[in-house]
Design a protein around this motif. Structure first.
Motif, PDB file in Angstrom:
ATOM      1  N   LYS A  42       0.845  -1.191   0.000  1.00  0.00           N
ATOM      2  CA  LYS A  42       0.000   0.000   0.000  1.00  0.00           C
ATOM      3  C   LYS A  42       0.882   1.242   0.000  1.00  0.00           C
ATOM      4  N   GLU A  46      -1.774   6.091   2.234  1.00  0.00           N
ATOM      5  CA  GLU A  46      -2.951   5.318   2.629  1.00  0.00           C
ATOM      6  C   GLU A  46      -2.774   4.728   4.030  1.00  0.00           C
ATOM      7  N   ILE A  47      -1.583   4.264   4.317  1.00  0.00           N
ATOM      8  CA  ILE A  47      -1.310   3.706   5.644  1.00  0.00           C
ATOM      9  C   ILE A  47      -1.416   4.805   6.697  1.00  0.00           C
ATOM     10  N   GLU A  50      -5.058   5.540   7.412  1.00  0.00           N
ATOM     11  CA  GLU A  50      -5.659   4.511   8.256  1.00  0.00           C
ATOM     12  C   GLU A  50      -5.241   4.690   9.717  1.00  0.00           C
TER      13      GLU A  50
END
Length: 81
Positions: A42, A46-47, A50
């Protein structure tokens, strides 16, 4: 004919060379297959998103827990007084 060099010596050298080359090619094929079939990771953005969402959830739960424990503490104090 020299006793150290028999008719089997050449065959044994060829077999050893074949096994060595086949082993190296097998390892390279395994590495290539692994690289071809592994999905890409990823993106870091995006990490991070999250992680931020999880942190916000935890902070909201903590606020909720503190407010409910403060209300219970006030009720206990009111009861004791």
């Amino acid at each position: 004919m020299d006793p150290l060099f028999t008719e089997w010596s050449l065959l044994l050298l060829q077999l050893t060379g074949f096994v060595a080359v086949a082993g190296v090619l097998g390892i390279l094929a395994w590495i290539g297959f692994t690289l071809a079939t592994t999905p890409p990771p990823k993106p870091i953005e995006e990490i991070e998103k999250e992680i931020e969402e999880e942190l916000k959830k935890l902070e909201a739960e903590e606020k909720k827990r503190k407010s409910s424990s403060n209300a219970a503490l006030k009720q206990t104090n009111a009861f004791l007084l």
